[in-house]
Structure formats: C-alpha cells, structure tokens
Design an enzyme around this catalytic site. Structure first.
Site, PDB file in Angstrom:
ATOM      1  CE1 TYR A 157      21.087  39.955  19.243  1.00 13.68           C
ATOM      2  CE2 TYR A 157      23.150  39.392  20.339  1.00 13.68           C
ATOM      3  CZ  TYR A 157      21.849  39.063  19.970  1.00 13.68           C
ATOM      4  OH  TYR A 157      21.325  37.847  20.341  1.00 13.68           O
ATOM      5  CE  LYS A 161      19.282  39.781  22.421  1.00 14.73           C
ATOM      6  NZ  LYS A 161      17.920  39.243  22.657  1.00 14.73           N
TER       7      LYS A 161
END
Length: 248
Positions: A157, A161
């Site tokens: 993640y 991001k």
C-alpha cells in the site's frame, strides 16, 4: 443544485462508500453531473445516485474494475456517450492487503499495486486524452500518509501510494501547458470501512488533533481542487488531510 461545477462532468472512482461517496456528493452539490464508479457494491452506488438525484442533481453508477484496461475504456466510453465530456477525475479507488513483508504473498502485493497505482495510470491516461482536446480539466489522485512516511505492514500500500505522488508530479508537468491541473490528496486516518477494525488508542497519540478525520473533510479538499477558481494555479502538489499527523 447549483455551484462552481455547473455543466461539468466528474468521474469519481470507488465512489460507493467512504471518501469516494463523500466526494461524489460534494461535487454534485457544486452542480456537477457525477459518475459514481464502483467495483462490486451496486446497491451502495445506487444509493449515492439516488441521494444526488433526491437533492436535484444528476448522477449515474457505472461498474468497472479500474485495474483492467478494457473496463476503464468501457467506463469512459459510457460517460462520453452520455455527456460528451470529462472535466474532473478523482482517482479514489483502492484496497489494502496488509501484512508484514516477510509474510506478504506476491498476489497480495500485486493486487494492491494493480488497483491503487495502475488503476490511477489507466484512468488518467484515458481522461487526459479527453481533457487535452477540451484544453481544460482537473485530476485529483488520492494517495495516503502511508505513501509519505511508510506504515509497517503496508509495504504494498505504501509503495503504491508513494507511486501515486510521483505519478502526480510527472503528469502535472506533462499536462500543464493545456490547462489541466493534477494534484494529490493524502488522507490520514479517516473514519471509513478501511479503518473500522483498527484500534484507535494506539493511533490517536500520533495525531495532533486527537481524532480520526471524516470523509467529508477529505471531500472538502477535493472539492477545492476540483471546483474552486482559486485552485486554477495549483498543480503537482500533495495536500495532507491528516489532523497534523505528517509535518515537514
């Protein structure tokens, strides 16, 4: 409904719940016709459409997995057939598959990269072609404080991001000459389904404001970047909406 986005068309990916839902409602409140994209929950997406319609706005729900090229193409083709333009794209769709690096399976890594990063690339690529012809448009990519500071158990993640932030800066430079702005919003811990199972006691000590944020507070920043005339001179930037969690 009447506002800063009268006559404009906005696409919000992952708009059936959480930040995406709040954003769809906020943009509709500014007069935009809104595309409520969803992957699985048609009933939740239909509820967002009904809420917008009940307030006098116009919206449609379109199912599409934005990590897949053919589904992204279908999404935008449907929008162009109905409304003939795209003025705002909010790349919000995302998932988590949290676990420590040594336990992380390749499929858990790839699923998050595919949706959270490749999905942003696919949607932005198609939208930018439309916006280049219009010589106008605003693109807002939803990143995360995890992409700025890293979070244990979120190698996939955080990497995705962080990639969104770099992508935002590059695309902002490529599209700026045609009147298209590209910015990112980095939420901290927001009260959504994604944070529902977290133990807040250990997290709140790192948030100066001492609470989780609300989806509407993130949507307010997105609305500013998408609709406000004052945002026309802002591009390539990342805005934290995190209660002061990350400060530079």
């Amino acid at each position: 409904m009447a506002g800063l986005l009268d006559g404009k068309v906005s696409i919000v990916t992952g708009a059936s719940r959480g930040i995406g839902r709040a954003t769809a409602l906020e943009l509709a409140a500014q007069g935009s016709q809104v595309v409520v994209n969803y992957a699985n929950s048609s009933s939740a997406a239909d509820e967002v459409v009904a809420k917008i319609a009940g307030a006098g706005g116009e919206a449609i729900a379109i199912q599409a997995d934005v990590s897949k090229t053919e589904e992204v193409d279908r999404l935008f083709a449907t929008v162009m057939e109905k409304w003939g333009r795209v003025d705002t794209l909010v790349n919000n769709a995302g998932i988590t598959r949290d676990t420590l690096l040594l336990r992380m399976k390749l499929e858990e890594w790839q699923a998050v990269i595919d949706l959270n990063l490749t999905g942003v690339f696919l949607c932005t690529k198609v939208a930018s072609k439309i916006m280049l012809k219009q010589k106008s448009g605003r693109i807002i990519n939803i990143t995360s404080v995890s992409g700025l500071m890293g979070t244990a158990g979120q190698a996939n993640y955080s990497a995705a991001k962080a990639g969104v932030i770099g992508f935002t800066k590059t695309v902002a430079k490529e599209l700026s000459s045609r009147g298209i702005t590209v910015n990112a919003v980095a939420p901290g811990f927001i009260s959504t389904d994604m944070t529902a199972d977290l133990k807040s006691e250990g997290i709140l000590q790192f948030i100066p404001l001492g609470r989780y944020g609300e989806p509407e507070e993130v949507a307010g920043m997105i609305r500013f970047l998408a609709a406000d005339p004052a945002a026309a001179y802002i591009t390539g930037q990342t805005f934290n909406v995190d209660g002061g969690m990350v400060m530079f």
